[in-house]
Structures are given as structure tokens and as C-alpha cells.
Design a protein around this motif. Structure first.
Motif, short mmCIF file in Angstrom:
data_model
loop_
_atom_site.label_atom_id
_atom_site.label_comp_id
_atom_site.label_asym_id
_atom_site.label_seq_id
_atom_site.Cartn_x
_atom_site.Cartn_y
_atom_site.Cartn_z
N VAL A 125 -1.37 7.82 -7.77
CA VAL A 125 -2.22 7.64 -6.59
C VAL A 125 -3.44 8.56 -6.73
O VAL A 125 -3.28 9.77 -6.89
CB VAL A 125 -1.46 7.99 -5.29
CG1 VAL A 125 -2.35 7.83 -4.07
CG2 VAL A 125 -0.20 7.13 -5.16
N SER A 126 -4.64 7.99 -6.64
CA SER A 126 -5.84 8.83 -6.67
C SER A 126 -6.26 9.23 -5.26
O SER A 126 -6.54 10.40 -4.99
CB SER A 126 -6.99 8.10 -7.38
OG SER A 126 -7.31 6.88 -6.72
N LYS A 127 -6.28 8.27 -4.35
CA LYS A 127 -6.57 8.50 -2.94
C LYS A 127 -5.71 7.52 -2.15
O LYS A 127 -5.23 6.53 -2.69
CB LYS A 127 -8.04 8.23 -2.61
CG LYS A 127 -9.05 9.07 -3.36
CD LYS A 127 -10.46 8.63 -3.00
CE LYS A 127 -11.51 9.44 -3.75
NZ LYS A 127 -12.90 8.98 -3.44
N LEU A 128 -5.54 7.79 -0.86
CA LEU A 128 -4.79 6.85 -0.04
C LEU A 128 -5.39 6.72 1.34
O LEU A 128 -5.98 7.67 1.87
CB LEU A 128 -3.31 7.22 0.02
CG LEU A 128 -2.89 8.49 0.77
CD1 LEU A 128 -2.59 8.18 2.23
CD2 LEU A 128 -1.67 9.11 0.13
N ILE A 129 -5.23 5.53 1.88
CA ILE A 129 -5.67 5.24 3.25
C ILE A 129 -4.51 4.58 3.98
O ILE A 129 -3.93 3.62 3.49
CB ILE A 129 -6.90 4.31 3.25
CG1 ILE A 129 -8.07 4.96 2.51
CG2 ILE A 129 -7.30 3.97 4.69
CD1 ILE A 129 -9.28 4.05 2.36
N ALA A 130 -4.17 5.12 5.14
CA ALA A 130 -3.08 4.56 5.95
C ALA A 130 -3.66 4.07 7.26
O ALA A 130 -4.45 4.76 7.91
CB ALA A 130 -2.01 5.62 6.21
N LEU A 131 -3.24 2.87 7.66
CA LEU A 131 -3.63 2.30 8.94
C LEU A 131 -2.39 2.18 9.82
O LEU A 131 -1.35 1.69 9.39
CB LEU A 131 -4.26 0.92 8.77
CG LEU A 131 -5.70 0.83 8.25
CD1 LEU A 131 -5.78 1.18 6.78
CD2 LEU A 131 -6.27 -0.57 8.48
N ALA A 132 -2.52 2.65 11.04
CA ALA A 132 -1.50 2.52 12.10
C ALA A 132 -0.36 3.52 11.97
O ALA A 132 -0.03 4.20 12.94
CB ALA A 132 -0.94 1.10 12.18
N LEU A 133 0.26 3.60 10.80
CA LEU A 133 1.45 4.44 10.68
C LEU A 133 1.13 5.74 9.95
O LEU A 133 0.83 5.73 8.76
CB LEU A 133 2.56 3.70 9.92
CG LEU A 133 3.90 4.45 9.91
CD1 LEU A 133 4.59 4.32 11.27
CD2 LEU A 133 4.82 3.95 8.81
N PRO A 134 1.21 6.87 10.66
CA PRO A 134 0.97 8.15 9.99
C PRO A 134 2.17 8.55 9.13
O PRO A 134 3.22 7.92 9.17
CB PRO A 134 0.78 9.12 11.16
CG PRO A 134 1.58 8.52 12.28
CD PRO A 134 1.48 7.03 12.10
N TYR A 135 1.98 9.58 8.36
CA TYR A 135 3.07 10.15 7.56
C TYR A 135 4.26 10.44 8.48
O TYR A 135 4.11 10.99 9.56
CB TYR A 135 2.58 11.45 6.92
CG TYR A 135 3.61 12.21 6.13
CD1 TYR A 135 3.74 12.02 4.76
CD2 TYR A 135 4.46 13.12 6.74
CE1 TYR A 135 4.69 12.72 4.02
CE2 TYR A 135 5.41 13.83 6.03
CZ TYR A 135 5.52 13.62 4.67
OH TYR A 135 6.46 14.33 3.95
N GLN A 136 5.45 10.04 8.01
CA GLN A 136 6.67 10.25 8.80
C GLN A 136 7.45 11.44 8.25
O GLN A 136 7.96 11.39 7.13
CB GLN A 136 7.54 8.99 8.77
CG GLN A 136 6.86 7.75 9.34
CD GLN A 136 6.53 7.91 10.81
OE1 GLN A 136 7.40 7.97 11.66
NE2 GLN A 136 5.22 7.97 11.11
N GLU A 137 7.50 12.48 9.04
CA GLU A 137 8.21 13.68 8.62
C GLU A 137 9.71 13.39 8.46
O GLU A 137 10.31 12.74 9.32
CB GLU A 137 8.00 14.79 9.65
CG GLU A 137 8.73 16.07 9.35
CD GLU A 137 8.52 17.12 10.43
OE1 GLU A 137 9.19 18.17 10.36
OE2 GLU A 137 7.71 16.88 11.36
N ARG A 138 10.28 13.86 7.38
CA ARG A 138 11.73 13.73 7.16
C ARG A 138 12.42 14.92 7.82
O ARG A 138 12.45 16.01 7.30
CB ARG A 138 12.06 13.68 5.67
CG ARG A 138 13.54 13.46 5.39
CD ARG A 138 13.86 13.64 3.92
NE ARG A 138 15.27 13.38 3.66
CZ ARG A 138 16.26 14.25 3.85
NH1 ARG A 138 15.99 15.47 4.32
NH2 ARG A 138 17.51 13.92 3.60
#
Length: 309
Positions: A125-138
């Protein structure tokens, strides 16, 4: 509105032990790959407005129907839809095209897969873009139990796990009505009806808000789910706790440059501590509901392109 005839034609590509239906635009010679990952219950078609602009900006745009969707493979084993398999498909897709890494963009469940790519395959992965769902903490509690504790047993993610096959059959039987009722915009806030939300949508005679798609656009999804049914895509949810176990011991920090795009009227809550886990994140909110890139296609595309520059 978009003419479905203008959407790229697919290719079936064998990767990671399955066949994926993949749509492409732009030149592979650009050596500038970007992978778009749809959510549930969606299709590569959900990126129809972004694909031409990304290709025009010089990207090789790669848009798979992920396993369980469209004409892509639909393994029978529920565990074949865990995060290891879903991210493994994308790694193998990069290998197929000869790319070391790529920009990954995901919406909804696709965002979850993109976050998973950054955790399980950070070098791809060089860069990432997320729409709607943020990172989900475990956290300390497996996700299905956690969701049930907050949202109750009728929450659709809990129901999918506790009552396997029930929702699948109802959605299959009421496919077009469910999709038409789900894909709405400009809905007014309202108190949810008792029961399982997705089953309610499949049975409701009248939907709220405005139609997100024309009949021609909606027919693309209807035809795809007529082929695939809903079980394969719902099996992604049936691996929530398996994914929780898979991520045990994985470094939870995502160091990549990241863009988080929220829909201001989306029911998915914003993360209060996103930058703790994604220190190089930029956050943008658009005046949309959940279907961000389809509700506000020009604004979403501009946001993505401006950030990539």
C-alpha cells in the motif's frame, strides 16, 4: 446520471485460487495503479463516477468485483471470506499486473478491506483513502459481541451471524425491492422500526428519501445480485470475529498517508481517536449520507484528486 453502457467491460482474472471480475480504465503503461474497493451490498459500478477522472489523471484504475459479488468466485466455505482471503485477493491482483504497491480506495466494507491491507500487507500500500468507515480499533471484545452489546440482537451484523441463511433468503426473494429501498439519499432522520433493518427494507412497500440511482443504474446491481445472490457478500460479516482473531498480534498503527472521507449525514459514527491509529491521516466531511461517492460524485472525485496531488 450515468449511462451504464459507458462502464468498462470486465475481464475474469485468476488470482489467489479464485476468479475475480475486474474492470479497468487508464493505461497499464502509466505504472501508476489505483485499486477501488466497493462495499456491501455493492458492485464495482459504485465507482462509475470516479473511474474516468482517475484514468484521465494518469492512473491505471483497477476495480474488482470482490469475491462473493457479480461474476467473481463465490466459495461455499464461510471462512473463505475472511480478511486474509480478501486482502490476499488484492495482493495477488497487484502481482498479476506486476505492481509492487498501489493506492487503495475503499468505501464501506471496501474501506475495511483497505484498512486490512495496510495492516496485513503494509508494503503493498502506498497511500489509502477510506470512505464512510473509519479504522476500526481492535479492542478486548470480539466484534460481534461488541456490536450486540451496543446495538442489540436485532442489529443486522449480529443477525447475519446468529441466524445464518435467514436474511440471505429474504433478500434473495425481494432483491430489487431491497436494493431500491436501500439506495436512497436525502433521507430525514427517523426512529428505526423494530426488527432487523435489512429485512425491514426488503419487505417495505414504501421507501423514504430520494432514489440514488436511475432504473437503468439500479438494474446493473439487480442483475449482478440475481447472478450471485446475497450469501457470499453476507459471509464477509460472518467473519467479523474471525478477523478479530486474525489481527491479534498485528501492529495496529497504520503509518501510510491516508485520507478519511465521512458523509456528514451517515449513520456510521466518526472515529474519536482516528489519528491515534492513523497518524498521517487527513479528514474531510462531505454533506452526504452513506453512499458518498454516488451522492456527491463531483465533490468526492475532486476531494480524492486534490489529496492525491
Amino acid at each position: 446520471m450515468f449511462n451504464p453502457d459507458d462502464f468498462p467491460k470486465p475481464t475474469l482474472i485468476s488470482v489467489n485460487g479464485v476468479e475475480l471480475e475486474v474492470f479497468e480504465a487508464g493505461s497499464e503503461n502509466s505504472r501508476n495503479p489505483i485499486v477501488l474497493c466497493h462495499g456491501w451490498p455493492q458492485h464495482a459500478f459504485s465507482w462509475r463516477y470516479q473511474i474516468p477522472a482517475l484514468a484521465a489523471a494518469g492512473y491505471h484504475v483497477i476495480v474488482p468485483n470482490q469475491r462473493g459479488y457479480g461474476n467473481s468466485a463465490r466459495p461455499n466455505d464461510v471462512t473463505a471470506y475472511d480478511l486474509a482471503h480478501l486482502t490476499g485477493d488484492l495482493v495477488a491482483l497487484l502481482d498479476h499486473f506486476g505492481y509492487d504497491d498501489a493506492v487503495f480506495i475503499g468505501h464501506d466494507w471496501g474501506a475495511n478491506v483497505v484498512w486490512g491491507m495496510a495492516l496485513l500487507h503494509p508494503n503493498r500500500v502506498s497511500k489509502l483513502i477510506a470512505l464512510a468507515l473509519p479504522y476500526q480499533e481492535r479492542g478486548d471484545i470480539p466484534w460481534v459481541e461488541l456490536i450486540e452489546g451496543f446495538m442489540g440482537p436485532d442489529n443486522y451484523m449480529v443477525h447475519f451471524n446468529k441466524h445464518p441463511g435467514v436474511a440471505d433468503a429474504i433478500l434473495d426473494q425481494n432483491r430489487l425491492r431491497f436494493l431500491r429501498n436501500l439506495y436512497r439519499k436525502n433521507q430525514q432522520p427517523h426512529t428505526p422500526e423494530p426488527g432487523m433493518a435489512m429485512i425491514n427494507l426488503a419487505k417495505a412497500e414504501v421507501a423514504t428519501g430520494e432514489a440514488l440511482m436511475t432504473d437503468a443504474e439500479l438494474s446493473v446491481l439487480d442483475a449482478a445480485f440475481e447472478v450471485s445472490g446475497f450469501t457470499g457478500s453476507i459471509n464477509w460479516y460472518r467473519n467479523l470475529d474471525r478477523n478479530w482473531h486474525l489481527l491479534a498480534g498485528v501492529d495496529p498503527i497504520v503509518p501510510h498517508p491516508a485520507l478519511m472521507i465521512y458523509g456528514e449525514r451517515d449513520l456510521i459514527p466518526k472515529s474519536p481517536n482516528l489519528s491515534d491509529f492513523v497518524p498521517n491521516v487527513e479528514i474531510v466531511s462531505l454533506d452526504t449520507g452513506h453512499w458518498i461517492q454516488e451522492e456527491k460524485p463531483k465533490e468526492t472525485t475532486k476531494t480524492i484528486l486534490d489529496w492525491l496531488k
